[in-house]
Design an enzyme around this catalytic site. Sequence first.
Site, short mmCIF file in Angstrom:
data_model
loop_
_atom_site.label_atom_id
_atom_site.label_comp_id
_atom_site.label_asym_id
_atom_site.label_seq_id
_atom_site.Cartn_x
_atom_site.Cartn_y
_atom_site.Cartn_z
N THR A 209 0.84 -1.20 0.00
CA THR A 209 0.00 0.00 0.00
C THR A 209 0.87 1.25 0.00
O THR A 209 2.01 1.23 0.48
CB THR A 209 -0.88 0.05 1.27
OG1 THR A 209 -0.03 0.17 2.42
CG2 THR A 209 -1.72 -1.20 1.42
N GLY A 210 0.31 2.33 -0.52
CA GLY A 210 0.83 3.69 -0.39
C GLY A 210 2.31 3.86 -0.26
O GLY A 210 3.10 3.54 -1.16
N GLY A 211 2.73 4.37 0.93
CA GLY A 211 4.13 4.69 1.16
C GLY A 211 5.03 3.48 1.14
O GLY A 211 6.19 3.56 0.69
N ARG B 217 -7.74 6.64 4.64
CA ARG B 217 -8.34 5.94 5.79
C ARG B 217 -8.83 4.54 5.40
O ARG B 217 -8.90 3.66 6.26
CB ARG B 217 -9.50 6.75 6.35
CG ARG B 217 -9.07 7.99 7.14
CD ARG B 217 -10.26 8.62 7.83
NE ARG B 217 -9.85 9.66 8.76
CZ ARG B 217 -10.59 10.09 9.78
NH1 ARG B 217 -11.79 9.56 9.98
NH2 ARG B 217 -10.16 11.03 10.59
N VAL B 218 -9.16 4.34 4.13
CA VAL B 218 -9.62 3.04 3.67
C VAL B 218 -8.71 2.58 2.54
O VAL B 218 -8.66 3.20 1.47
CB VAL B 218 -11.08 3.08 3.19
CG1 VAL B 218 -11.51 1.72 2.66
CG2 VAL B 218 -12.00 3.53 4.32
N ASP C 189 -4.57 4.10 13.95
CA ASP C 189 -4.59 3.16 12.83
C ASP C 189 -5.83 2.26 12.95
O ASP C 189 -6.15 1.77 14.03
CB ASP C 189 -3.32 2.31 12.86
CG ASP C 189 -2.98 1.70 11.51
OD1 ASP C 189 -3.91 1.44 10.74
OD2 ASP C 189 -1.78 1.49 11.26
N LYS D 7 -5.09 -14.29 14.29
CA LYS D 7 -6.15 -15.26 14.55
C LYS D 7 -5.94 -16.52 13.73
O LYS D 7 -6.17 -17.64 14.21
CB LYS D 7 -7.51 -14.65 14.23
CG LYS D 7 -8.67 -15.62 14.42
CD LYS D 7 -10.02 -14.96 14.21
CE LYS D 7 -11.14 -15.98 14.41
NZ LYS D 7 -12.50 -15.36 14.34
N TYR E 61 18.40 -8.52 39.31
CA TYR E 61 17.48 -9.35 40.08
C TYR E 61 16.51 -8.43 40.80
O TYR E 61 16.59 -7.20 40.67
CB TYR E 61 18.21 -10.27 41.06
CG TYR E 61 19.22 -9.59 41.97
CD1 TYR E 61 18.81 -8.91 43.12
CD2 TYR E 61 20.58 -9.65 41.69
CE1 TYR E 61 19.72 -8.30 43.96
CE2 TYR E 61 21.50 -9.04 42.53
CZ TYR E 61 21.08 -8.36 43.66
OH TYR E 61 21.98 -7.77 44.49
N HIS F 277 15.58 1.86 52.61
CA HIS F 277 14.54 0.83 52.70
C HIS F 277 13.13 1.43 52.75
O HIS F 277 12.31 1.09 53.59
CB HIS F 277 14.79 -0.07 53.90
CG HIS F 277 16.14 -0.71 53.88
ND1 HIS F 277 16.54 -1.58 52.89
CD2 HIS F 277 17.20 -0.60 54.73
CE1 HIS F 277 17.78 -1.98 53.13
NE2 HIS F 277 18.20 -1.40 54.24
N PHE G 210 -4.10 8.07 64.82
CA PHE G 210 -4.44 8.40 66.21
C PHE G 210 -3.76 7.45 67.20
O PHE G 210 -3.35 6.35 66.85
CB PHE G 210 -5.95 8.43 66.42
CG PHE G 210 -6.66 7.12 66.19
CD1 PHE G 210 -6.42 6.01 66.98
CD2 PHE G 210 -7.63 7.02 65.19
CE1 PHE G 210 -7.10 4.81 66.79
CE2 PHE G 210 -8.31 5.82 64.98
CZ PHE G 210 -8.04 4.72 65.78
#
Length: 513
Positions: free
Chosen positions: A31-33, A61-62, A123, A135, A213, A273, A462
Amino acid sequence: MKRALLSVSDKTGLVAFAQTLLAHDYELVSTGGTQAALAAANVPVTPIETVTHFPEMLDGRVKTLNPLVFGGILAKRDNPTHQQTLQDHHITPIDLVCVNLYPFAQTISQPDVTLAAAVEQIDIGGPSLIRAAAKNYADVLVVCDPADYATVGQAISDEATTPELRRHLAAKVFQHTAHYDALIADYLTTDADRSDAPDPLTVTYQRQQALRYGENPQQAATLYRENQPAPFSIPAAKQLHGKPLSFNNLKDADAALGLIREFSAPTVIALKHMNPCGVGSATTLEAAWDKCYAADSMSIFGGIIVLNRPVDLATATKMHQLFLEIIIAPSFDDDAYAVLAKKKNLRLLTVDFTTATAPEPAELVSIRGGLLRQERDHVLDDPVDFKVVSQAQPTADQLQGVLFGLKTIKFVKSNAIVINTPSQTLGIGPGQMNRIDAVKIAVGKAEVQPAYAQAVLVSDAFFPMADCVEYAAQHGITTIAEPGGSIRDKDSIAMADQYGIALVFTGHRHFRH
């Protein structure tokens, strides 16, 4: 021929990775760039429009949101129905998806970024593509990080794109998109929303440093930072000298910053501490150091020092005489740095103190199985709100001492007692299971100090009974401040009156667990 879809914002290593794919008979779709960058490097590439039969639209955007793309990614290769659907709709399978996302984090880190500019860097297609590929990771290789190009390229060359590698890359995608979405959610959350308790709570951090650690050598540990850590914070600090910070160093240094932000006069704090062992304020930094050191010249050994003024030569020369773990300050004069840097392991850090008093986000504390979230204890105690409950009345200087003690005690582990003057701690009793023991520890440290006669005693909560007041009175304390609120307050008041002690109820508890 296999098909790979490449669409990346970060083009680091792109051309070399694309050439590896070409060498192993992948058709490249882009795509594009990304397409322009590959074409400029004479890498054969098929424009995405050739696949979708639609041009990029809506200012880009699409581009990829199309069944001819997502069908090719999501179709299961061992599912006959899926394969028939691809044939029926003339969809070519996509076997590798290489996508990294719009630079939202970098955009919002710019100090003058507008909301509109930030929103344009959210994005939509990119996360959808890599989530779809993740997936279906059993059939589709997915790469969302340029750091994985070499590993994936080698696996393709060796014909060793194992199920374990595919699953690893898929998990990385969901970690990446979860982080990305959490950043967006945080950015779009308004200050009004932030004051509430969100449901769910989305937080995300980036790995900054592997630590040797944790609290003990048998515990592994890692430092993670916020995407944009506050300038007045240890993850944003600049380490000028010394060995790397340890897990315990990081916790202690953070606690020291929390305390130093309470003071505006030249102030020096020593901390060990997670508890302060000395706090001194004065008109000069050197005098503040003298008070801090005198507060507990034993415990300061091996401690962490934080100063809220640039370190000068005189102060540095005195600190150089001690073994200290860390010194944190806004800056170090050149001659002061030269003196301190003679100790190769001493960590010297600078922090942006100009933002020290900026509002701070809620505090998060992990527990087994969950997370606690609370506002930080930034209450400003004010003598106007105090209630003197004894017959004896505190002087103006004693009230200033109470305020100094209240600033300090917010950062002492409970049960906590602080004995101090208006500019110096004399004795601190931290972290005791009962309050009388905390009083005894604080008194034991303080009563040997020359300024003890001017001292006040401050309690973080208190007194459950009158024994604390009685013990303090028997050891020369003449002013005590505590929140009040015990069912036995009257016993403490009566004891204070018996010994002529000025007893002040502040109205605010300052537990710190």
